[in-house]
Design an enzyme around this catalytic site. Structure first.
Site, short mmCIF file in Angstrom:
data_model
loop_
_atom_site.label_atom_id
_atom_site.label_comp_id
_atom_site.label_asym_id
_atom_site.label_seq_id
_atom_site.Cartn_x
_atom_site.Cartn_y
_atom_site.Cartn_z
CE LYS A 1 -2.89 2.08 3.53
NZ LYS A 1 -3.91 1.78 4.44
CB THR A 2 2.41 3.25 -2.10
OG1 THR A 2 3.28 4.49 -1.93
CG2 THR A 2 1.97 3.27 -3.50
#
Ligand code: 5RP
Length: 293
Positions: A203-204
């Site tokens: 996740k970014t």
């Protein structure tokens, strides 16, 4: 000496050439064991290849976040519209009906509160607990460039070792310190390190400039966090741009549960993520649904 700064602008990211992933629908995931693939296929929809994760684990370091004061009232009505719930074991056991039958991504790191240094996390859940709770992935914060960078990376690799043993994927969450620049260069570094060290997906944050270089040089799926609350159309535009540039979905919290019409918003996000609706079409749907509710 290796190229340590990663800044060379002559690098080739081949943004327009998708990575081949024969045999299993998710990028970089074909060599995993059956249980791991099955859990990933409960998080990501095999038809669209994407996921709408509803993130409401914020309380693990900041207590009763705005919009999450009463998870039973704020979140439970949204459950039918999420593919996956990302949350803590405390909220899972105390508030989420087991009959909801949604895939669970369990917050597995923790330690410091907002009053302390946030990167000083440890692993906060036993692998047996993750098995007991039937989770589909364990989420761990990774603070690249942060004060406790190495400790957070080793939290992740330990969870990857345990998760691989039991068939439970690990979601690496790239946490950005206040002092760090949120640009494509930083996120290429952070996501690639997590993937190289074994995270099953990452996740970014979305960045306006060069996000496709972040997804193209990360060999496993990327989902984006929503971040701070935006006007609904802007949040839908961000989701749409992220998908168009190679993200496999969203792990969205505040832009859903802090919306004035959360049920309408999560459905609008689904339209963008799973149906390829334009942000404008999805927003029109949102406004109609919000009015109806
Ligand atoms: C907390 C998290 C959150 O789940 C994440 O930030 C997603 O929520 P939001 O869309 O509100 O940013 O990982 O550290």
């Amino acid at each position: 000496m290796a190229d340590t700064d990663g800044v060379t602008e002559s690098k080739q990211f081949h943004e327009n050439v998708p990575q081949e992933h024969d045999g299993f629908f998710l990028k970089g995931s074909n060599s995993y064991d059956w249980g791991l693939k099955n859990r990933l296929a409960r998080i990501f929809n095999p038809a669209s290849g994407n996921t709408v994760m509803l993130a409401f684990d914020h309380g693990y370091f900041q207590g009763p976040t705005t919009g999450l004061e009463r998870v039973d009232l704020n979140i439970n009505p949204l459950i039918p519209y999420a593919d996956t719930l990302m949350l803590t074991r405390g909220i899972l056991r105390s508030v989420i009906p087991p009959e909801s039958n949604k895939s669970i991504v369990l917050r597995a790191s923790g330690g410091p509160s907002i009053l302390k240094e946030l990167s000083d996390e440890g692993i906060a859940v036993d692998i047996e607990e993750s098995v007991r709770l039937n989770v589909c992935a364990m989420a761990v914060q990774v603070f690249i460039g942060g004060e406790h960078e190495k400790q957070s990376i080793l939290n992740m690799t330990k969870l990857v070792d345990l998760g691989t043993k039991y068939g439970i994927p690990v979601l690496a969450v790239t946490a950005v310190g206040k002092e760090m620049v949120r640009d494509a260069k930083y996120f290429r570094l952070a996501t690639r390190i997590c993937a190289e060290l074994g995270a099953h997906y990452i996740k970014t944050y979305f960045v306006e400039d060069g996000f496709d270089t972040v997804t193209s040089c990360c060999p496993v799926p990327i989902v984006i966090a929503g971040g701070k609350k935006l006007p609904e159309l802007d949040a839908l535009r961000m989701a749409s741009n992220a998908i168009a540039q190679g993200a496999n979905g969203v792990d969205m919290g505040r832009n859903i549960f802090q919306s004035s019409a959360p049920t309408a918003m999560i459905q609008a996000v689904r339209k963008v993520v799973h149906e390829g609706a334009s942000p404008e079409e999805a927003h029109e749907f949102y406004e109609k649904e919000a009015e109806r509710a």
